[in-house]
Design an enzyme around this catalytic site. Structure first.
Site, mmCIF file in Angstrom:
data_model
loop_
_atom_site.group_PDB
_atom_site.id
_atom_site.type_symbol
_atom_site.label_atom_id
_atom_site.label_comp_id
_atom_site.label_asym_id
_atom_site.label_seq_id
_atom_site.Cartn_x
_atom_site.Cartn_y
_atom_site.Cartn_z
ATOM 1 N N LYS A 75 0.833 -1.199 0.000
ATOM 2 C CA LYS A 75 0.000 0.000 0.000
ATOM 3 C C LYS A 75 0.872 1.255 0.000
ATOM 4 O O LYS A 75 1.927 1.278 0.641
ATOM 5 C CB LYS A 75 -0.919 -0.014 1.224
ATOM 6 C CG LYS A 75 -1.992 1.080 1.232
ATOM 7 C CD LYS A 75 -2.928 0.906 2.422
ATOM 8 C CE LYS A 75 -3.980 2.003 2.491
ATOM 9 N NZ LYS A 75 -4.900 1.815 3.641
ATOM 10 N N SER A 150 -9.708 1.899 2.997
ATOM 11 C CA SER A 150 -8.865 2.694 2.120
ATOM 12 C C SER A 150 -7.862 1.870 1.322
ATOM 13 O O SER A 150 -7.213 2.374 0.411
ATOM 14 C CB SER A 150 -8.114 3.731 2.950
ATOM 15 O OG SER A 150 -7.247 3.096 3.885
ATOM 16 N N SER A 174 -9.997 -0.643 7.076
ATOM 17 C CA SER A 174 -9.491 -0.403 5.721
ATOM 18 C C SER A 174 -8.810 -1.590 5.049
ATOM 19 O O SER A 174 -8.479 -1.517 3.873
ATOM 20 C CB SER A 174 -8.520 0.780 5.730
ATOM 21 O OG SER A 174 -9.207 1.968 6.044
#
Length: 419
Positions: A75, A150, A174
């Site tokens: 990420k 997210s 997330s």
């Protein structure tokens, strides 16, 4: 044989048996077109060179980890010295960290191969992936829908066959929420079980680095690599939990404790911490630089208004408000009290069972642009996930969308649970 359909452990075994080379495996994933906008950065040259180096170590007979030679996506809010770390924001669109996060060091030491940095909601603020400056990641199960957030890109990369494994971060759900929307596995470890050193912070008391994978076995193998205490992160420690005896005792939660207060308490705490953590992005020390400025003050104002998206600015403003004189006791202090009460209730519920069973999400993945038109609906999607962050407990989303919450440091049991 479609290499990209194999699990991470299957790939590792084939590499060890010399049925596949690291280069073959890495190239197979890199050559797939990113039709889901899952990645912000992919570096084919770097990844293939790294694959060659790992293959030489394997061929020489060096001791290798269980996932040696397996590609992984990371990420884009986790620091990587060899890739930029944008946090999905214009503010950091050109930022290349000078160091690696601890999890990245551990992945490299385990001879895994980072193939790119994944898309995400800006500074991890969002539940759909649509607040990213680089556009929304699409759901591989239905490209008219969002991938969740997210950690949208990490979920889309794994579900779409662009990477066998991915790291995400979980502040209010997330990792687990996009895993549920995309039909894969998502692990949020116990707070402190994985070092946050090198994670660009959103809400420091809630942030946790987690795992997205095709199944629980792959997640378990990666967790063994990234877990553990780190002297550079004072909140990290690892205390192996005594294994529970199978069959596991599971209690279904029909009603969440203080459910009407969990989401508001989460957003007050998270935004308060975000307003402090994001104060450093003023465009002077690092971050987006506004042009044609005549003073540091003007640079600061232009950078903050041009560099951040609307959702981030909204949460910074909310955080500043709840911390301001006259409102601190009314909002922030009350939210901390609710957090404590929720923790007490959840620990009571876990006294006579091993896991709590509940949904991960409130419904199907939203259509693209649907949540942006109604932000309150987006916030409500965190209803079942924020509990694990407020309590610091480990939680696992299975591919059917169900969620298990366990006792502190019970990740091994969680990942060996079978429906």
């Amino acid at each position: 044989m479609d290499i990209t359909k194999l699990t991470a452990l299957e790939l590792a075994q084939k590499i060890k048996r010399r049925e596949l080379s690291c280069v073959e495996v890495t190239r197979a994933f890199l050559e797939k077109e990113d039709i889901y906008n899952a990645f912000i950065t992919r570096d084919k040259e770097y990844a293939l060179k790294r694959a060659e180096e790992v293959q030489l170590r394997i061929d020489s007979g060096e001791m290798c980890s269980a996932l040696a030679g397996v590609p992984i996506a990371v990420k884009d809010n986790i620091c990587t010295r060899d890739f930029r770390a944008t946090c999905g924001s214009k503010m950091l669109e050109s930022f290349i960290p000078p160091y690696n996060a601890t999890v990245v060091e551990k992945i490299n030491a385990a001879d895994m191969i980072i193939i790119g940095k994944t898309n995400m909601d800006e500074f991890a603020m969002g539940s759909t992936g649509e607040t990213s400056f680089f556009g929304a990641a699409l759901n591989p199960l239905d490209t008219s829908r969002c991938a969740g957030g997210s950690s949208s890109g990490s979920a889309a990369a794994v579900a779409g066959g662009l990477a066998p494994l991915a790291l995400g971060t979980d502040t209010g759900g997330s990792v687990r929420q996009p895993a549920a929307y995309c039909g894969i596995t998502g692990l949020k470890p116990t707070y402190g079980a994985v070092s946050r050193y090198g994670l660009i912070a959103y809400a420091s008391s809630l942030d946790t680095i987690g795992i997205l994978s095709k199944n629980t076995a792959d997640a378990a193998a990666l967790f063994e690599i990234i877990k553990g205490a780190d002297y550079r992160d004072s909140t990290s420690f690892y205390k192996p939990c005594e294994r529970a005896k199978k069959p596991y005792r599971v209690k279904k939660l029909d009603k969440l404790p203080l459910s009407d207060y969990a989401v508001p308490a989460y957003y007050i705490i998270a935004c308060a911490e975000a307003s402090s953590n994001l104060a450093r992005y003023d465009g002077v020390r690092f971050g987006h630089r506004a042009e044609d400025t005549k003073s540091v003050e003007e640079l600061f104002v232009k950078s903050r208004t041009r560099g951040f998206g609307s959702e981030v600015k909204k949460r910074i403003m909310l955080g500043n408000f709840v911390l301001s004189a006259g409102y601190y006791d009314e909002y922030y202090l009350k939210a901390l009290k609710v957090k404590r009460l929720i923790t007490e209730e959840i620990m009571k519920a876990l006294k006579d069972c091993d896991f709590l069973l509940l949904p991960t999400v409130t419904g199907a993945a939203p259509k693209l642009n649907e949540s942006l038109m109604n932000p309150l609906e987006m916030y409500k999607t965190d209803t079942f996930t924020v509990i694990a962050n407020l309590t610091g407990l480990p939680a696992l989303t299975l591919s059917d969308g169900s969620q298990l919450i366990g006792k502190p440091f019970s990740e091994t049991d969680l990942l060996s649970y079978e429906i």
